[in-house]
Design a protein around this motif. Structure first.
Motif, mmCIF file in Angstrom:
data_model
loop_
_atom_site.group_PDB
_atom_site.id
_atom_site.type_symbol
_atom_site.label_atom_id
_atom_site.label_comp_id
_atom_site.label_asym_id
_atom_site.label_seq_id
_atom_site.Cartn_x
_atom_site.Cartn_y
_atom_site.Cartn_z
ATOM 1 N N ALA A 91 -9.135 17.039 85.262
ATOM 2 C CA ALA A 91 -7.899 16.566 84.914
ATOM 3 C C ALA A 91 -7.149 15.848 86.322
ATOM 4 O O ALA A 91 -6.303 15.254 86.206
ATOM 5 N N HIS A 92 -8.338 15.533 87.233
ATOM 6 C CA HIS A 92 -7.891 14.789 88.369
ATOM 7 C C HIS A 92 -8.952 14.018 88.998
ATOM 8 O O HIS A 92 -9.615 14.693 89.717
ATOM 9 N N SER A 93 -9.193 12.575 89.044
ATOM 10 C CA SER A 93 -10.220 11.920 89.674
ATOM 11 C C SER A 93 -9.665 10.620 89.980
ATOM 12 O O SER A 93 -9.017 9.918 89.500
ATOM 13 N N HIS A 94 -10.174 10.407 91.530
ATOM 14 C CA HIS A 94 -10.119 8.848 91.869
ATOM 15 C C HIS A 94 -11.617 8.472 91.925
ATOM 16 O O HIS A 94 -12.504 8.650 93.062
ATOM 17 N N ALA A 95 -12.262 7.577 91.080
ATOM 18 C CA ALA A 95 -13.479 7.151 90.958
ATOM 19 C C ALA A 95 -14.132 6.800 92.041
ATOM 20 O O ALA A 95 -15.079 6.902 92.631
ATOM 21 N N LEU A 116 1.660 13.328 88.900
ATOM 22 C CA LEU A 116 1.710 12.806 90.338
ATOM 23 C C LEU A 116 1.350 14.005 91.352
ATOM 24 O O LEU A 116 1.388 14.954 90.950
ATOM 25 N N HIS A 117 0.969 13.436 92.675
ATOM 26 C CA HIS A 117 0.471 14.519 93.464
ATOM 27 C C HIS A 117 1.753 15.049 94.058
ATOM 28 O O HIS A 117 2.978 14.411 94.258
ATOM 29 N N LEU A 118 1.762 16.372 94.355
ATOM 30 C CA LEU A 118 3.067 16.873 94.993
ATOM 31 C C LEU A 118 2.642 18.092 96.030
ATOM 32 O O LEU A 118 1.860 18.794 95.706
ATOM 33 N N THR A 136 -11.563 16.821 90.192
ATOM 34 C CA THR A 136 -12.302 16.832 91.125
ATOM 35 C C THR A 136 -11.975 16.025 92.134
ATOM 36 O O THR A 136 -12.669 15.636 93.392
ATOM 37 N N ASP A 137 -10.981 15.319 92.024
ATOM 38 C CA ASP A 137 -10.169 14.681 93.199
ATOM 39 C C ASP A 137 -11.064 13.517 94.065
ATOM 40 O O ASP A 137 -11.340 12.518 93.446
ATOM 41 N N SER A 138 -11.390 14.026 95.216
ATOM 42 C CA SER A 138 -12.106 13.143 96.072
ATOM 43 C C SER A 138 -13.695 13.192 95.746
ATOM 44 O O SER A 138 -14.379 12.598 96.461
HETATM 45 ZN ZN LIG Z 1 -5.587 13.002 94.302
#
Ligand SMILES: [Zn+2]
Length: 456
Positions: free
Chosen positions: A53-57, A232-234, A320-322
């Motif tokens: 649900a959260h990735s910055h490729a 959004l990031h919170l 997985t974010d980073s």
């Molecule tokens: Zn992020």
């Protein structure tokens, strides 16, 4: 049309053993039956594919590189890591982004993710100027997803400020929208880009409260698409909480709750620093939280108030974010073990202190995760859904001797990546025996791009 017979398929309540699973030409499940004839036998257990649900490729390119600590006088915290991340963000061209993302998505599929939500804020060229085709980089992510077969929800992100009340900094130039109209044009172009791939959807959102002013946020939430998920990031960082108090006179979550806009379409990333009222407020609003346990641990963010949130009906997914970790099982373990260590209580993944923690975690991460993608499925692997599944090898040592009711906890707490036989997307094997259909081509292109970027 094709029929698989499998050792087991996970249904919402329990395993269905030895079923025949039929799909149509598009990979949608048309029938699950206890009798039949099959075209292919799979000696494995099918679980619904994990939802990332959260990735910055682009951050995959620097994965593992921020672990050589060189700042003698400065704390090596999130903000130091962010500086290194910006260097990567400034160095990637469209072709390179596509090849990095394709390699990343292959690795996600290999680990059992079948959907990814791309929180996409790298919009412009290295000078900060829009590409001739303004959703160029989003389209590259769609193209990478198409090469690999993963389902993608592209979430173009509004980014405007360098901090609360502060102008954007030069190294953020690739992220910025001039104003909300500029952002809506990007969102419209991105919505056109997703039509190039049948497994793509759109979401929208803002980077964080620190990256957007109040009027812009209000307009985006009010005038954005009515049927897409909002991300959004919170409250990831204490410094961000303090800066928010200085600027708005309120903590980030408190401020957002007081806007009275949260609902089940919101997916709030991290929510690391919440007080008990905020935990209650978010759970009650039905906004969902996206936890990125490996990244949050890696960056030294802190621990989410998991049990209190769950006890008040709060729902969460994982991301997985980073890209520091691409294994969903490991994400669930890191999440659980952080909480156990903090509270000295082993039962974290339960609603009333009883039940199967493995099942609870898979259930929660899938249900909330697919909502983060913009999906509305209510049960695992049912007729009408695309057959998106990760396959657990029935001959893995511990699995082969486990009763069905022990399989999920065995997987979540002691499973290893090579216990997986492969991954099906739309009913087709995209990963088999740890290899992707297009493994060689994807890896060759990735290697070429990484050699050009010269950061490793
Ligand atoms: Zn992020």
């Amino acid at each position: 049309m094709k029929t698989y017979q499998v050792k087991g398929i996970l249904q919402q309540k329990s395993w269905l053993l030895n079923p025949f699973v039929t799909i149509d030409s598009k990979g949608k499940i048309t029938k699950i039956a206890s009798k039949g004839t099959s075209d292919e036998y799979i000696d494995g257990y099918l679980l619904p594919g994990f939802q990332n649900a959260h990735s910055h490729a682009f951050q995959y390119a620097m994965s593992g590189l921020a672990e050589i600590h060189t700042h003698h006088s400065r704390k090596d915290d999130f903000w130091a890591w962010r500086h290194a991340m910006y260097e990567v963000a400034l160095s990637v061209n469209p072709e390179q982004l596509e090849s990095i993302a394709a390699m990343l998505y292959v690795e996600m599929l290999r680990n059992g993710y079948t959907s990814v939500a791309e929180f996409h804020y790298l919009h412009h060229d290295d000078q900060g100027l829009p590409y001739a085709h303004i959703s160029e980089l989003g389209e590259r992510l769609i193209s990478a997803a198409k090469t690999t077969g993963i389902h993608i929800t592209l979430i173009p992100i509004f980014y405007q400020k360098g901090g609360f009340g502060l102008p954007a900094e030069s190294h953020q130039r690739r992220f910025l929208s001039k104003d909300v109209d500029d952002y809506f044009r990007l969102l419209e172009a991105s919505s056109a880009s997703i039509t190039h791939y049948e497994n793509a959807q759109i979401g929208f959102g803002i980077h964080s409260l620190r990256a957007a002013d109040k009027n812009s946020m209000e307009r985006i939430f009010k005038e954005g698409p009515k049927d897409a998920p909002i991300h959004l990031h919170l409250a990831e960082q204490l410094k961000e909480v303090d800066a928010c108090i200085d600027f708005y006179g309120e903590r980030p979550a408190q401020w957002l709750l007081n806007q009275g806009i949260l609902n089940e379409r919101f997916h709030l990333i991290h929510c690391t620093h919440l007080n008990p009222q905020e935990v209650k407020g978010i759970a009650t609003s039905q906004a969902q939280v996206v936890l990125c346990p490996a990244t949050e641990g890696n960056l030294g963010d802190g621990l989410f108030s998991l049990k209190a949130f769950q006890n008040q009906g709060g729902k969460w997914s994982i991301g997985t974010d980073s890209q520091i970790n691409l294994n969903p099982i490991e994400e669930l373990r890191i999440l659980d073990y952080g909480q156990r260590t903090k509270t000295h209580d082993r039962a974290q993944f339960t609603s009333e202190h009883q039940g199967d923690a493995g099942k609870f975690a898979i259930d929660m991460a899938w249900h909330s995760g697919q909502k983060a993608m913009g999906e509305k499925k209510s049960n695992f692997l049912t007729v009408g859904q695309s057959l998106d599944a990760v396959i657990l090898n029935a001959n893995a040592p511990l699995i082969s001797v486990s009763k069905p009711e022990n399989i999920l906890a065995t997987l979540v707490y002691s499973g290893q990546p090579n216990d997986l036989m492969g991954t099906l997307v739309n009913g087709q094997w995209v990963i088999k025996n740890q290899k992707h259909l297009n493994q060689e081509a994807v890896q060759t292109s990735f290697t070429k791009s990484m050699r050009q970027i010269k950061i490793r």
